[in-house]
Write an enzyme that holds these catalytic residues in place. Sequence first.
Site, PDB file in Angstrom:
ATOM      1  N   THR A  61       0.820  -1.217   0.000  1.00  0.00           N
ATOM      2  CA  THR A  61       0.000   0.000   0.000  1.00  0.00           C
ATOM      3  C   THR A  61       0.854   1.268   0.000  1.00  0.00           C
ATOM      4  O   THR A  61       0.498   2.264  -0.621  1.00  0.00           O
ATOM      5  CB  THR A  61      -0.923  -0.007   1.240  1.00  0.00           C
TER       6      THR A  61
ATOM      7  N   SER B  12       1.682  -7.546  -1.082  1.00  0.00           N
ATOM      8  CA  SER B  12       2.397  -8.566  -0.301  1.00  0.00           C
ATOM      9  C   SER B  12       1.580  -9.830  -0.102  1.00  0.00           C
ATOM     10  O   SER B  12       2.097 -10.836   0.381  1.00  0.00           O
ATOM     11  CB  SER B  12       2.848  -7.996   1.046  1.00  0.00           C
TER      12      SER B  12
ATOM     13  N   THR C 153       1.531  -4.622   4.102  1.00  0.00           N
ATOM     14  CA  THR C 153       1.315  -5.011   5.501  1.00  0.00           C
ATOM     15  C   THR C 153       0.739  -6.420   5.654  1.00  0.00           C
ATOM     16  O   THR C 153       0.876  -7.030   6.708  1.00  0.00           O
ATOM     17  CB  THR C 153       0.370  -4.016   6.212  1.00  0.00           C
TER      18      THR C 153
ATOM     19  N   ARG D  43      -2.935 -23.770  15.107  1.00  0.00           N
ATOM     20  CA  ARG D  43      -3.445 -22.620  15.873  1.00  0.00           C
ATOM     21  C   ARG D  43      -4.543 -23.129  16.793  1.00  0.00           C
ATOM     22  O   ARG D  43      -5.692 -23.308  16.383  1.00  0.00           O
ATOM     23  CB  ARG D  43      -3.980 -21.544  14.932  1.00  0.00           C
TER      24      ARG D  43
ATOM     25  N   GLN E 165      -4.332 -19.146  18.786  1.00  0.00           N
ATOM     26  CA  GLN E 165      -4.964 -18.390  17.694  1.00  0.00           C
ATOM     27  C   GLN E 165      -5.468 -17.034  18.176  1.00  0.00           C
ATOM     28  O   GLN E 165      -5.968 -16.231  17.394  1.00  0.00           O
ATOM     29  CB  GLN E 165      -6.085 -19.191  17.025  1.00  0.00           C
TER      30      GLN E 165
HETATM   31  N1  ASP Z   1      -2.605  -5.528   0.346  1.00  0.00           N
HETATM   32  C1  ASP Z   1      -1.559  -4.646   0.812  1.00  0.00           C
HETATM   33  C2  ASP Z   1      -0.263  -5.434   0.843  1.00  0.00           C
HETATM   34  O1  ASP Z   1      -0.058  -6.199   1.736  1.00  0.00           O
HETATM   35  C3  ASP Z   1      -1.902  -4.123   2.149  1.00  0.00           C
HETATM   36  C4  ASP Z   1      -0.932  -3.108   2.710  1.00  0.00           C
HETATM   37  O2  ASP Z   1       0.180  -2.929   2.264  1.00  0.00           O
HETATM   38  O3  ASP Z   1      -1.310  -2.441   3.704  1.00  0.00           O
HETATM   39  O4  ASP Z   1       0.539  -5.310  -0.046  1.00  0.00           O
END
Ligand code: ASP
Length: 342
Positions: free
Chosen positions: A12, A55, A86, A243, A276
């Site tokens: 992001t 990601s 993220t 988990r 978990q």
């Molecule tokens: N979908 C995005 C990623 O993981 C989410 C982010 O970066 O906040 O690349």
Amino acid sequence: MTRVYVLYTGGTFGMAGAPLRPMELAKLERSLPEATELAPGVQVTLERFERLIDSSSIVPADWLHIARRIARNYETYDGFVIIHGTDTLAHTASALAFMLQNLRKPVVITGAMLPLLEEGTDAVENYRLALMVAGHGALGLPAVPEVCVAFAGRVLRGCRSRKMGHAERPFDSPHYPPLAQLEDGSLRIFPDRLLPMPEEGAALRVHEKLDTNVLDITLFPGLRPQTLRAMLELPQAKGVVLRAYGAGNAPEDEAFLAVLKEAIQQRGRVVVAVSQVPYGKVAPGHYAASSGLLRAGVIPGADLTPEAALTKLMVVMGQVGDDTQRISKLMQHPLHGEMSGR
Ligand code: ASP
């Protein structure tokens, strides 16, 4: 000048458009403030990853490529920043923590909840924090000799961090306090929380061999013993992160426990129980409902995060091969501060 190597992998942080996709490196470079404006005395080399990705597309081979980039540039730079999405950031942070041996320089992973070009973005603030940690020398601060996560004013141990998604606390480290944090704009590092600095002559080594025959299975009410058996019979189930509920609990159903016991004792599967619950940890034997797992031979993962348990299994199994006793021992012993205990 302190030199920092920045690797842009996507996420992001650098995304634009609808739907969101990572922008090219040249555009990112134009859109970011100068490093010296953010962290005086820090000089940056910004490079892009082979694949610019969301990601959620990351695979273990990418961790290897990131680790190799760091190794290739290790002598030239004082610190490293990885801009990452993220969604799987905690997995990458954990994997790198186990893969990079004798790390004497900071490897800081950061990202953003809102894209750099969007109003109210956290990208610049997170980037500034990451540059401060990686470029510690320019600020007269000690090096954080670890893989860490810089987000929302806090620096967390990489292999302890988890995505929480909360607007103010996108990441947290449920069982370990922050390694550093911003206080009135200055970075405060807590030296007594850091891993010990490896000896000066110790060269950086990358554990390149990962065994990816690992599954991450979440218990849920209604998981049938035969479903679990089918999963544990897969060749990809050499190692399993289970988990479990709360403090490491699982159904007290004999058929369910027999499946686990057979997989572990007859097939040599390695099963590690984690909680978990985001802030939970496995307390073996606290409830009768956790004793069955122990009797079946499940390894209690204490306060390992699921992300750390999974990546640790991959690295440990890659190093140790089929010696399940040794794997079990290593899984219960902190290698990089990823769990409590000695
Ligand atoms: N979908 C995005 C990623 O993981 C989410 C982010 O970066 O906040 O690349």
